[in-house]
Design a protein around this motif. Structure first.
Motif, short mmCIF file in Angstrom:
data_model
loop_
_atom_site.label_atom_id
_atom_site.label_comp_id
_atom_site.label_asym_id
_atom_site.label_seq_id
_atom_site.Cartn_x
_atom_site.Cartn_y
_atom_site.Cartn_z
N THR A 175 3.03 50.46 35.16
CA THR A 175 1.67 49.95 35.01
C THR A 175 0.97 49.71 36.34
O THR A 175 -0.26 49.54 36.36
CB THR A 175 1.69 48.63 34.21
N LEU A 178 -2.03 51.82 37.27
CA LEU A 178 -3.39 51.50 36.82
C LEU A 178 -4.29 51.06 37.96
O LEU A 178 -5.52 51.07 37.81
CB LEU A 178 -3.33 50.40 35.76
N LEU A 193 -1.13 55.54 28.67
CA LEU A 193 -0.60 54.28 28.14
C LEU A 193 -1.31 53.88 26.85
O LEU A 193 -0.69 53.31 25.93
CB LEU A 193 -0.73 53.18 29.19
N LEU A 208 1.85 43.69 30.20
CA LEU A 208 1.10 44.91 29.92
C LEU A 208 -0.37 44.61 29.61
O LEU A 208 -1.28 45.23 30.18
CB LEU A 208 1.75 45.66 28.77
N ARG A 211 -2.31 43.46 32.66
CA ARG A 211 -2.57 44.48 33.66
C ARG A 211 -3.61 45.50 33.20
O ARG A 211 -4.10 46.28 34.02
CB ARG A 211 -1.26 45.19 34.02
N PHE A 212 -3.94 45.49 31.94
CA PHE A 212 -5.03 46.33 31.46
C PHE A 212 -6.39 45.68 31.71
O PHE A 212 -7.41 46.37 31.72
CB PHE A 212 -4.87 46.61 29.96
#
Length: 578
Positions: A175, A178, A193, A208, A211-212
């Motif tokens: 991740t 990103l 993802l 997750l 981190r988006f």
């Protein structure tokens, strides 16, 4: 199958020949006469041709192994290993073929194609995948070639489908892509993802979801639009938005998977909201946040780098606006009951944490967390509007009786209003009073943010100040004064706007005092514009000065020496006379 093996053997010979030739050239023969002129050009052309043939050979092997998984590729695996590990900074034995050559610098195209072919071989050989998946993750983190990072990310997505258990432990490292400096790599990673999330190979757990969040304020417009689609579909359950990713990747996903993702995800914004504030500010001062980060990360240096990479630190306007945009995007996806619970959690976990000493406001990160919490409580998205309740009732009671729906809507609105007022009196106000005393004792600049937040929260309860602020009369007086001052300033600005008048409307009537002032200014300007020169000094009347020598001294014809010297001076002329 015979022709397949012959083709692979020929590709192995071509790649081995290039590796040996490059290795010999890298070692160098200092005793030989250097090539010049056309001989040097022929040598470079020959080397370029051999490299092109080697790249084609490696690509051919990768394509053949996907079509014929049973084909033997044991002969090319050591050669591919030599190429992909040549970029390793650790010293390697020079007696191996290509041991002293860095193909990452000498032949980047061969280096990238070798990683792609090795990934294709790993897809059909699980034993080889167990050995090389850690190398893929390592190269994904340290490679400076954007093309290679992009290709490895695609391979990791395929590995996740084929070997979910092997790759799942590396999700925290995957991740990180990103936040890659290359926009294409970031966008590719985001969509891959999202596709895995949609097909339920990856779960919304750990870091997750957090981190988006920075993708909502990414520098790229395309990534921001994709993030809006993703969070709109995941948090609201809109299946139409999920189909965007299917169209992008031409993936045929089962409808029940989409329903499961939409059904499990609506509580994500509510459950992760408080932690998101700490993550975006990179604040590790809170005990619960520190424990969750230590459990979800491996290695102190890697953990610190990951936290800093996804943080939007800073108290400047740009950083605060980015964080507030993320907070508002999450608040818009919450139901009214979740908004009430989120406001209670903000008061209990952040503001009360400051009062209890769990969160320090002496450092910049702690102050930023408290300031964000106060701004969130004061923002308009946190308040329960009748339109939100109406939208929810229309979704719940679509097709039902109109009178019953309106009655239920009115009852629900009254209940929500009473709960909001109860939370404000019993939870928020006592914490605000204690926090105000603490901030004033420390002379903290957050006191102004606290008063502004209180003013926004209590502006709808002006007639109930005595009941709400019964525990602190001084705070009640200060808030009343601040609100009156704010309304006075707002009224003054509105009057100035009306005096200016909108375009196309008649101007307001002028003030008599302003008209007199403007008339005086015009008369002065008129005199100045006549170009009348300043009169000479000798034409002006000299004021009479009382002598200090007495009246008898001035009775004669002789005058004081000072006045006589002034009389003998030549008069000053104007610029026009000169």
């Amino acid at each position: 199958m015979k022709w397949v093996q012959q083709l692979i053997n020929k590709a192995v010979d071509s790649l081995e020949t290039y590796i040996k030739g490059t290795s010999q050239d890298s070692r160098g023969c200092s005793y030989n006469t250097p090539l010049t002129g056309k001989f040097k050009g022929r040598k470079e052309a020959s080397t370029s041709k051999e490299m092109s043939e080697a790249v084609i050979a490696v690509f051919t092997v990768g394509s053949v192994i996907l079509a014929c998984p049973d084909a033997s590729v044991q002969g090319i695996i050591p050669l591919l290993h030599t190429v992909i590990t040549s970029g390793n900074p650790e010293p390697r034995p020079t007696m191996l073929a290509g041991g002293a050559v860095s193909f990452n610098e000498v032949a980047p195209s061969l280096y990238i194609q070798s990683w792609d072919t090795m990934a294709k071989i790993c897809l059909v050989d699980d034993k080889l995948a167990k050995r090389y998946i850690p190398l893929f993750v390592q190269e994904l983190e340290r490679s400076d070639l954007a093309t290679l990072r992009n290709n490895i990310m695609i391979a990791m997505a395929d590995f996740y489908v084929r070997y979910t258990a092997l790759v799942d432990c590396y999700m925290s490292k995957i991740t990180k892509v990103l936040r890659d400096p290359c926009e294409v790599v970031r966008r590719q990673t985001f969509v891959l993802l999202a596709k895995l999330l949609q097909r339920d190979y990856v779960k919304w757990r750990g870091v997750l979801f957090l981190r988006f969040l920075p993708s909502l304020v990414d520098e790229s417009d395309k990534i921001r639009h994709l993030a809006d689609y993703l969070f709109g579909s995941i948090l609201k359950g809109l299946l139409i938005s999920l189909l965007v990713f299917c169209i992008i990747f031409l993936s045929h996903c089962m409808p029940n998977m989409n329903i499961n993702v939409a059904a499990k995800a609506p509580l994500l914004a509510y459950n992760s909201f408080i932690e998101a504030i700490y993550v975006l500010n990179n604040c590790t001062g809170h005990g619960g946040y520190s424990e969750s980060q230590s459990q979800s990360s491996q290695g102190s240096q890697s953990s610190d780098r990951g936290q800093t990479l996804f943080a939007i630190r800073g108290t400047d306007e740009r950083s605060r606006s980015k964080r507030m945009h993320i907070y508002v995007s999450l608040l818009k996806q919450m139901a009214p009951e979740h908004l009430l619970a989120t406001s209670a959690k903000l008061c209990a976990e952040i503001l009360a944490g400051v009062c209890d000493g769990l969160l320090s406001v002496d450092d910049a990160a702690g102050r930023a967390v408290v300031q964000d919490a106060l701004q969130i409580l004061a923002c308009k998205e946190m308040r329960i509007h009748p339109s939100i309740l109406a939208d929810n009732s229309e979704m719940d009671d679509d097709g039902g009786d109109g009178g019953t729906a309106n009655a239920l809507q009115a009852a629900k609105g009254r209940a929500v209003t009473q709960v909001a007022k109860k939370n404000l009196i019993q939870i928020a106000i006592p914490i605000f009073i204690e926090l105000k005393r603490l901030l004033e004792s420390k002379n903290s600049p957050l006191t102004g943010c606290l008063m502004e937040c209180l003013r926004a929260l209590l502006k709808d309860y002006k007639n109930e100040f005595d009941e709400i602020l019964v525990a602190d009369k001084q705070l009640q007086k200060e808030l009343l004064y601040d609100m009156q001052k704010f309304e006075a300033g707002k009224g003054k600005s509105s009057r100035e706007g009306e005096a200016a008048g909108p375009s196309g409307s008649s101007p307001a009537a002028p003030d008599p005092s302003d008209a007199a002032t403007k008339a005086t200014a015009r008369s002065v300007l008129k005199e100045m514009n006549r170009n009348v020169p300043t009169p000479p000094l000798h034409t002006m009347s000299v004021p009479k000065v009382k002598s200090v020598l007495g009246t008898g001294a001035l009775s004669g014809s002789r005058r004081p020496a000072i006045l006589e010297s002034v009389r003998r001076l030549e008069p000053f002329g104007s610029d026009d006379e000169n």
